[in-house]
Design a protein around this motif. Structure first.
Motif, PDB file in Angstrom:
ATOM      1  N   PRO A 159       0.780  -1.238   0.000  1.00 40.83           N
ATOM      2  CA  PRO A 159       0.000   0.000   0.000  1.00 40.83           C
ATOM      3  C   PRO A 159       0.813   1.290   0.000  1.00 40.83           C
ATOM      4  CG  PRO A 159       0.063  -0.899   2.204  1.00 40.83           C
ATOM      5  CD  PRO A 159       0.799  -1.874   1.330  1.00 40.83           C
ATOM      6  N   ASP A 160       2.136   1.229   0.295  1.00 45.94           N
ATOM      7  CA  ASP A 160       2.858   2.488   0.482  1.00 45.94           C
ATOM      8  C   ASP A 160       4.354   2.270   0.252  1.00 45.94           C
ATOM      9  OD1 ASP A 160       3.757   4.980   1.161  1.00 45.94           O
ATOM     10  OD2 ASP A 160       3.141   4.897   3.264  1.00 45.94           O
ATOM     11  N   GLY A 161       4.901   2.936  -0.761  1.00 45.49           N
ATOM     12  CA  GLY A 161       6.312   2.806  -1.071  1.00 45.49           C
ATOM     13  C   GLY A 161       7.160   3.960  -0.599  1.00 45.49           C
ATOM     14  N   THR A 162       6.594   4.858   0.219  1.00 48.45           N
ATOM     15  CA  THR A 162       7.354   6.019   0.692  1.00 48.45           C
ATOM     16  C   THR A 162       8.148   5.678   1.949  1.00 48.45           C
ATOM     17  OG1 THR A 162       5.576   6.861   2.114  1.00 48.45           O
ATOM     18  CG2 THR A 162       5.548   7.513  -0.214  1.00 48.45           C
ATOM     19  N   CYS A 188       9.570 -12.790  -9.090  1.00 46.66           N
ATOM     20  CA  CYS A 188       8.473 -11.872  -8.775  1.00 46.66           C
ATOM     21  C   CYS A 188       8.987 -10.435  -8.657  1.00 46.66           C
ATOM     22  CB  CYS A 188       7.806 -12.262  -7.448  1.00 46.66           C
ATOM     23  SG  CYS A 188       6.965 -13.866  -7.463  1.00 46.66           S
ATOM     24  N   GLU A 189       8.088  -9.479  -8.811  1.00 46.32           N
ATOM     25  CA  GLU A 189       8.364  -8.083  -8.485  1.00 46.32           C
ATOM     26  C   GLU A 189       7.593  -7.770  -7.211  1.00 46.32           C
ATOM     27  OE1 GLU A 189       7.996  -3.517 -10.283  1.00 46.32           O
ATOM     28  OE2 GLU A 189       7.233  -5.225 -11.433  1.00 46.32           O
ATOM     29  N   ILE A 190       8.304  -7.362  -6.159  1.00 43.87           N
ATOM     30  CA  ILE A 190       7.711  -7.207  -4.834  1.00 43.87           C
ATOM     31  C   ILE A 190       8.037  -5.808  -4.329  1.00 43.87           C
ATOM     32  CG2 ILE A 190       7.697  -8.102  -2.478  1.00 43.87           C
ATOM     33  CD1 ILE A 190       8.479 -10.832  -3.642  1.00 43.87           C
ATOM     34  N   TYR A 191       7.018  -4.987  -4.115  1.00 44.72           N
ATOM     35  CA  TYR A 191       7.286  -3.575  -3.849  1.00 44.72           C
ATOM     36  C   TYR A 191       6.170  -2.942  -3.016  1.00 44.72           C
ATOM     37  CZ  TYR A 191       4.174  -3.138  -7.955  1.00 44.72           C
ATOM     38  OH  TYR A 191       3.121  -3.242  -8.858  1.00 44.72           O
ATOM     39  N   ASN A 192       6.534  -1.793  -2.384  1.00 51.01           N
ATOM     40  CA  ASN A 192       5.610  -0.958  -1.606  1.00 51.01           C
ATOM     41  C   ASN A 192       5.133  -1.615  -0.313  1.00 51.01           C
ATOM     42  OD1 ASN A 192       5.904   0.750  -3.752  1.00 51.01           O
ATOM     43  ND2 ASN A 192       3.735   0.936  -4.252  1.00 51.01           N
ATOM     44  N   TRP A 193       5.963  -2.501   0.265  1.00 52.55           N
ATOM     45  CA  TRP A 193       5.599  -3.115   1.543  1.00 52.55           C
ATOM     46  C   TRP A 193       6.317  -2.379   2.666  1.00 52.55           C
ATOM     47  CZ3 TRP A 193       1.509  -5.991   1.315  1.00 52.55           C
ATOM     48  CH2 TRP A 193       1.176  -6.551   0.085  1.00 52.55           C
ATOM     49  N   THR A 194       5.565  -1.931   3.651  1.00 47.79           N
ATOM     50  CA  THR A 194       6.134  -1.048   4.666  1.00 47.79           C
ATOM     51  C   THR A 194       6.925  -1.795   5.733  1.00 47.79           C
ATOM     52  OG1 THR A 194       4.023  -1.123   5.833  1.00 47.79           O
ATOM     53  CG2 THR A 194       4.391   0.735   4.342  1.00 47.79           C
ATOM     54  N   PHE A 195       6.582  -3.035   5.996  1.00 45.63           N
ATOM     55  CA  PHE A 195       7.380  -3.816   6.941  1.00 45.63           C
ATOM     56  C   PHE A 195       8.378  -4.683   6.178  1.00 45.63           C
ATOM     57  CE2 PHE A 195       8.592  -7.055   9.962  1.00 45.63           C
ATOM     58  CZ  PHE A 195       8.768  -6.331  11.126  1.00 45.63           C
ATOM     59  N   ALA A 196       7.912  -5.671   5.430  1.00 46.62           N
ATOM     60  CA  ALA A 196       8.807  -6.531   4.659  1.00 46.62           C
ATOM     61  C   ALA A 196       8.077  -7.064   3.433  1.00 46.62           C
ATOM     62  CB  ALA A 196       9.315  -7.694   5.510  1.00 46.62           C
ATOM     63  N   ASN A 219      14.229 -12.326  -7.972  1.00 44.80           N
ATOM     64  CA  ASN A 219      13.133 -11.370  -7.793  1.00 44.80           C
ATOM     65  C   ASN A 219      13.664  -9.938  -7.865  1.00 44.80           C
ATOM     66  OD1 ASN A 219      10.913 -13.347  -6.810  1.00 44.80           O
ATOM     67  ND2 ASN A 219      12.622 -13.769  -5.438  1.00 44.80           N
ATOM     68  N   TYR A 220      12.734  -9.001  -8.061  1.00 45.54           N
ATOM     69  CA  TYR A 220      13.059  -7.575  -8.037  1.00 45.54           C
ATOM     70  C   TYR A 220      12.299  -6.954  -6.875  1.00 45.54           C
ATOM     71  CZ  TYR A 220      13.261  -2.659  -9.600  1.00 45.54           C
ATOM     72  OH  TYR A 220      13.443  -1.291  -9.676  1.00 45.54           O
ATOM     73  N   PHE A 221      13.040  -6.595  -5.808  1.00 45.60           N
ATOM     74  CA  PHE A 221      12.466  -5.948  -4.631  1.00 45.60           C
ATOM     75  C   PHE A 221      12.765  -4.454  -4.704  1.00 45.60           C
ATOM     76  CE2 PHE A 221      13.187 -10.292  -3.185  1.00 45.60           C
ATOM     77  CZ  PHE A 221      12.138 -10.557  -2.323  1.00 45.60           C
ATOM     78  N   HIS A 222      11.754  -3.616  -4.533  1.00 45.18           N
ATOM     79  CA  HIS A 222      12.012  -2.181  -4.526  1.00 45.18           C
ATOM     80  C   HIS A 222      10.920  -1.432  -3.763  1.00 45.18           C
ATOM     81  CE1 HIS A 222       8.996  -1.143  -7.725  1.00 45.18           C
ATOM     82  NE2 HIS A 222       9.264  -2.372  -8.145  1.00 45.18           N
ATOM     83  N   HIS A 223      11.280  -0.253  -3.262  1.00 42.30           N
ATOM     84  CA  HIS A 223      10.379   0.643  -2.527  1.00 42.30           C
ATOM     85  C   HIS A 223       9.714  -0.047  -1.334  1.00 42.30           C
ATOM     86  CE1 HIS A 223      10.893   2.938  -6.271  1.00 42.30           C
ATOM     87  NE2 HIS A 223      10.757   3.990  -5.465  1.00 42.30           N
ATOM     88  N   GLY A 250      15.203   0.800  -0.411  1.00 43.47           N
ATOM     89  CA  GLY A 250      14.802   0.122   0.811  1.00 43.47           C
ATOM     90  C   GLY A 250      15.527   0.699   2.001  1.00 43.47           C
ATOM     91  N   ARG A 251      15.194   0.210   3.186  1.00 43.36           N
ATOM     92  CA  ARG A 251      15.931   0.597   4.393  1.00 43.36           C
ATOM     93  C   ARG A 251      17.011  -0.435   4.681  1.00 43.36           C
ATOM     94  NH1 ARG A 251      14.952  -0.599   9.855  1.00 43.36           N
ATOM     95  NH2 ARG A 251      16.142   0.761  11.269  1.00 43.36           N
ATOM     96  N   HIS A 252      16.631  -1.700   4.835  1.00 41.99           N
ATOM     97  CA  HIS A 252      17.571  -2.816   4.842  1.00 41.99           C
ATOM     98  C   HIS A 252      17.064  -3.797   3.788  1.00 41.99           C
ATOM     99  CE1 HIS A 252      19.411  -1.353   8.468  1.00 41.99           C
ATOM    100  NE2 HIS A 252      18.351  -1.584   9.235  1.00 41.99           N
ATOM    101  N   PHE A 253      17.884  -4.105   2.811  1.00 43.35           N
ATOM    102  CA  PHE A 253      17.422  -5.018   1.767  1.00 43.35           C
ATOM    103  C   PHE A 253      17.232  -6.438   2.315  1.00 43.35           C
ATOM    104  CE2 PHE A 253      19.779  -1.930  -1.121  1.00 43.35           C
ATOM    105  CZ  PHE A 253      18.619  -1.235  -1.433  1.00 43.35           C
ATOM    106  N   ILE A 254      18.156  -6.862   3.186  1.00 39.43           N
ATOM    107  CA  ILE A 254      18.030  -8.139   3.890  1.00 39.43           C
ATOM    108  C   ILE A 254      18.279  -7.861   5.364  1.00 39.43           C
ATOM    109  CG2 ILE A 254      18.950 -10.469   4.202  1.00 39.43           C
ATOM    110  CD1 ILE A 254      19.783 -10.464   1.297  1.00 39.43           C
ATOM    111  N   ALA A 255      17.430  -8.418   6.231  1.00 40.33           N
ATOM    112  CA  ALA A 255      17.567  -8.185   7.671  1.00 40.33           C
ATOM    113  C   ALA A 255      17.382  -9.491   8.425  1.00 40.33           C
ATOM    114  CB  ALA A 255      16.555  -7.149   8.148  1.00 40.33           C
ATOM    115  N   GLY A 256      18.011  -9.568   9.598  1.00 42.39           N
ATOM    116  CA  GLY A 256      17.879 -10.736  10.457  1.00 42.39           C
ATOM    117  C   GLY A 256      17.551 -10.331  11.871  1.00 42.39           C
ATOM    118  N   GLY A 257      16.670 -11.075  12.515  1.00 43.40           N
ATOM    119  CA  GLY A 257      16.241 -10.764  13.876  1.00 43.40           C
ATOM    120  C   GLY A 257      17.287 -11.107  14.919  1.00 43.40           C
ATOM    121  N   ARG A 258      17.138 -10.512  16.076  1.00 41.86           N
ATOM    122  CA  ARG A 258      18.083 -10.631  17.199  1.00 41.86           C
ATOM    123  C   ARG A 258      17.828 -11.906  17.997  1.00 41.86           C
ATOM    124  NH1 ARG A 258      20.172  -7.120  21.624  1.00 41.86           N
ATOM    125  NH2 ARG A 258      19.477  -7.939  23.630  1.00 41.86           N
TER     126      ARG A 258
END
Length: 647
Positions: A159-162, A188-196, A219-223, A250-258
Motif C-alpha cells: 500500500p505504500d512505497g514512501t 516476482c516483483e515485490i514492492y511498496n511493503w512497509t514492513f517486509a 526477484n526484483y524488490f524495490h520501494h 529500501g531501508r535494509h534489503f536483507i535483515a535478520g532478527g536478534r
C-alpha cells in the motif's frame, strides 16, 4: 524383542522389558544439530559471476516460467474461491493482464503445497498483479502461507512505497511464513511493503542446505523502505538461500532478527542498489541497545544469527554499510568475493561488525576476505579453484499426476562460465543443460542421477548420485542405498499415488538420546517419502519391510552378541523412539522389521550390563523357587514325623 535366524525369541523377561521401554521412551528429547554450511568457491567478484543460468532479478530471459495452472483467476472472487478449494500440488495462475485487488483483507491463507503463478518475463509481460491499498493495517500480513508454498512470476504490490515515519500505519508484510517450511519466491516483483516484502520466521530448519529451507531467488524488490522497518527479506529462526535478486529503494534489503542461534542464511549473486537509507544487509544481535528500540539492552549471550554466508554480491552504495552485523554470530559470518563501491581503506566500515556496547573489538566469529573494492570493476581475475560438480535434490512437485523433481546445482570452482549436462535416468542421454533444472519421472523405479560440469578451459567434473531416488506407485517398489546397506520394500497400496523416496545415511551423534536401557549402534539412516505435491508422507497405508546390514560397531555396542540388536525409529510427534520387533539374520548380518512409519532410523542394542542384570534376576528367581521347594520338603518331613504316634 527380537528374532534370531528367523525364529522369534519371546519369553516373560522380554515382554516385561518391552513394557519398561515404552515407559522410558516417553522421556526422550529431540536434539537438533545443524549441518555444516557449504561455502561457494565460484571465482570472481560480485553478482556478475551469477552461474544460475537466469538473469539477476528475473524478468526477461527467465526460463522457468509457469504459463498455466489448475485454476485461472483474473478477479478477486475467482482468486479467493480458488484458494478455498485448491489442494496441495495445484497451481493458481494469474493472467498477465489481471489486477486483483485484495484491499481490506489480511492474513489471506495460502494452503500448503499451493503455487500462485503468473508469467513475468514471458515476452514483454511484467506478470499478473496482486495488490492491496489498505492503509490501516498494523503488523499484519497480506498472505500467510503453509508449507511448501511457491510464488512465481507475479507482481505483489503493497500500500505504500514512501519512507514515511517510523511506527506510522500501515506496517504490513507481503508474504509471511511463520513456523512453516519450504517457501519459494521466484521471478516476482515485490514492492511498496512497509514492513517486509517477504518474512520467514521459525521454520525449524537447522542448516542452509537442509530440506525445508526457504528459497528466495531471481526477484526484483524495490520501494520497501518505511522508516524503522523497510525490509526486502526479513528472517528470524529460519534457514534459506537468497539468490540472484535485485534490491533497490529500501531501508535494509536483507535483515535478520536478534537472538536466533538457529538462523542460517546464504546470500549470493544479489545486486544491492544504491538507494538505501541504512545498512544494505543488517543483522541484529547482542550489541543492540535501548536507543535502537531494544529495551533489554546489550547482552553478549544474544547471538547475531547462526551461520551467515554473504558472497558474490554487488553492493552499489558508497555511503551506507554494505553489511552490518550487530553482535557475534553463534557459528560464523563469512563475507567474501563481493564487490562494493567503498574503498578498501574503509573495509571495516563497509563490512561492519558492531561490538562497541559489548566491550569487544571486531572481528568475532566473522571473517571478511577476498572482496573487491572501489568503482572500477575487476577484470583480471583468472585464478580458479578446482572445478567440482555437486547437486542436491531440492523439491518435489507434480505434472499430470507424475512426479517432478527439482535439483539445485551446487557446483563450484573452475573458470567461468560453467556449462552443465544432466542425466536424470542414467541412460547416457543428456536430459537438461539448465543450471537449476526439474525432471518429470513417469515410471516407477530407482534412478541414478549425474551432473557433468565444464568450465571455460574445457576442464570437466562429474557428480553421480547412485540410487539417488526411487519413484513409487500404488503398486509398490523397492528402494535401497547405493551400497545396499539399507533396503525398504514398499508393498502394493503403501502409497495412494506416485511418490518419491530417498534413503540417506546419517550419524548417531546427530540423533536424539536413546531410551534408558539401550545403547545406540553405529548404523543410522533416514527414509524420506514425498507425495506428488511435495508433502512428506509420514505414515504408509501398508507396512513396509525395512532391512539394514549391521556393522561390527553395532555388534560391539551389543556386547558382542548381534542377537541383541534391534531396529528403532524416531516418532516426531510423540518425541520418542519406538523399538520394533526385529529379525536378526546372523548369516547375512541383517536386521529386518516392518513398519508403516517413515522417519529417522537407528540400530540399537541392550547394553551388556542390562543383559547381565536380566540374567542375574532370573537366576535369583530360580534360586528362590528352588529354596522354597527345599524348605517345603523339609517342612513336610517335619510335619510327618510329628504325626507318627508314640509306641
Amino acid at each position: 524383542m527380537k528374532e534370531a535366524r528367523g525364529v522369534l525369541r519371546g519369553g516373560l523377561p522380554r515382554v516385561c522389558a518391552a513394557i519398561l521401554i515404552s515407559l522410558l521412551l516417553s522421556g526422550a528429547v529431540l536434539s537438533v544439530k545443524a549441518l555444516p554450511a557449504q561455502e561457494s568457491v565460484v571465482p570472481g567478484f560480485g553478482a556478475d559471476t551469477n552461474p544460475t543460468g537466469n538473469p539477476v532479478g528475473g524478468g526477461t530471459g527467465y526460463s522457468r516460467i509457469i504459463a498455466s495452472g489448475d485454476y485461472t483467476c483474473a478477479t478477486r472472487a475467482e482468486f479467493l474461491a480458488a484458494l478455498a478449494t485448491a489442494t496441495s500440488g495445484d497451481v493458481i495462475h494469474i493472467p498477465s493482464a489481471a489486477s486483483i485487488d485484495l484491499t481490506g483483507l489480511h492474513d489471506v491463507n495460502v494452503p500448503s503445497g499451493i503455487t500462485i503463478a503468473s508469467d513475468r518475463g514471458s515476452g514483454d509481460s511484467t506478470g499478473g498483479r496482486i495488490f492491496t491499498s489498505s492503509m490501516e493495517a498494523r503488523y499484519r500480513h497480506l498472505f500467510n502461507v503453509g508449507n511448501y508454498v511457491t510464488f512465481s512470476g507475479i507482481r505483489l504490490e503493497g500500500p505504500d512505497g514512501t519512507v514515511g515515519s517510523k511506527g506510522a500505519d500501515p506496517t504490513i508484510t507481503g508474504i509471511y511464513s511463520s513456523g512453516k517450511q519450504g517457501l519459494v519466491v521466484e521471478n516476482c516483483e515485490i514492492y511498496n511493503w512497509t514492513f517486509a516484502g517477504v518474512a520467514v520466521y521459525d521454520d525449524g530448519v537447522d542448516g542452509i542446505n537442509n530440506r525445508g529451507r526457504f528459497y528466495v531467488h531471481h526477484n526484483y524488490f524495490h520501494h520497501n523502505q518505511r522508516e524503522g522497518y523497510g525490509y526486502g527479506v526479513d528472517t528470524a529462526g529460519s534457514s534459506g538461500l537468497i539468490e540472484a535478486n535485485t534490491f533497490d529503494y529500501g531501508r535494509h534489503f536483507i535483515a535478520g532478527g536478534r537472538g536466533f542461534p538457529v538462523n542460517h542464511i546464504e546470500s549470493r549473486f544479489n545486486v544491492f542498489g544504491p538507494h538505501c537509507t541504512n545498512a544494505l544487509y543488517d543483522q541484529h544481535g547482542g550489541n543492540d541497545d535501548p536507543s535502537w528500540g531494544f529495551d533489554e539492552g546489550p547482552d553478549p549471550t544474544v547471538p547475531a544469527s547462526g551461520t551467515l554466508l554473504i558472497h558474490h554480491n554487488r553492493f552499489q552504495s558508497a555511503t551506507q554499510p554494505s553489511v552490518a552485523i550487530r553482535g557475534v554470530p553463534s557459528v560464523t559470518c563469512e563475507v567474501y568475493n563481493n564487490w562494493t563501491l567503498w574503498p578498501e581503506s574503509q573495509s571495516t566500515m563497509c563490512f561492519k561488525q558492531r561490538l562497541e556496547n559489548l566491550g569487544l573489538t571486531p572481528y568475532r566469529n566473522m571473517n571478511v576476505y577476498d572482496n573487491w573494492y572501489g568503482t572500477t570493476p575487476e577484470t583480471s581475475f583468472t585464478t580458479a579453484t578446482q572445478l567440482q560438480a555437486d547437486f542436491l535434490v531440492s523439491s518435489v512437485g507434480s505434472s499430470e499426476g507424475f512426479i517432478v523433481v527439482s535439483f539445485t546445482n551446487m557446483s563450484s570452482g573452475g573458470v567461468l562460465p560453467l556449462t552443465c549436462a544432466w542425466d536424470f535416468e542414467n541412460d547416457g542421454v543428456v536430459d537438461s543443460t539448465e543450471w537449476q533444472p526439474s525432471h518429470c519421472y513417469r515410471q516407477p523405479g530407482t534412478y541414478t542421477v549425474s551432473l557433468a560440469v565444464t568450465d571455460a578451459t574445457r576442464d570437466a567434473d562429474t557428480a553421480v548420485r547412485w540410487n539417488c531416488l526411487t519413484i513409487l506407485s500404488s503398486s509398490g517398489a523397492t528402494a535401497e542405498t547405493a551400497d545396499r546397506q539399507v533396503t525398504t520394500e514398499f508393498p502394493d497400496g503403501a502409497v495412494p499415488s506416485m511418490a518419491m523416496v530417498r534413503i540417506e545415511t546419517t550419524t548417531a551423534s546427530s540423533l536424539p538420546d536413546v531410551p534408558g536401557g539401550f545403547a545406540m549402534g553405529d548404523t543410522c539412516f533416514g527414509i524420506l517419502a514425498l507425495d506428488n505435491s511435495g508433502g512428506e508422507i509420514a505414515t504408509l497405508s501398508q507396512p513396509a519391510i525395512i532391512t539394514a546390514k549391521y556393522s561390527e560397531a553395532d555388534v560391539e555396542a551389543a556386547g558382542g552378541n548381534p542377537e541383541n540388536l534391534v531396529l528403532a525409529y524416531w516418532e516426531e510427534t510423540a518425541g520418542e523412539w519406538t523399538i520394533l520387533e526385529t529379525v536378526v539374520n546372523t548369516a547375512e548380518m541383517t536386521l529386518t522389521a516392518t513398519s508403516t512409519h517413515l522417519s529417522t532410523w537407528a540400530v540399537m542394542a541392550a547394553p551388556a550390563s542390562t543383559q547381565g542384570q536380566e540374567t542375574a534376576l532370573w537366576i535369583w528367581i530360580l534360586f528362590g523357587i528352588g529354596a522354597a521347594l527345599v524348605a517345603g520338603i523339609i517342612l513336610m518331613k517335619c510335619v510327618s514325623i510329628r504325626l507318627v504316634p508314640e509306641n
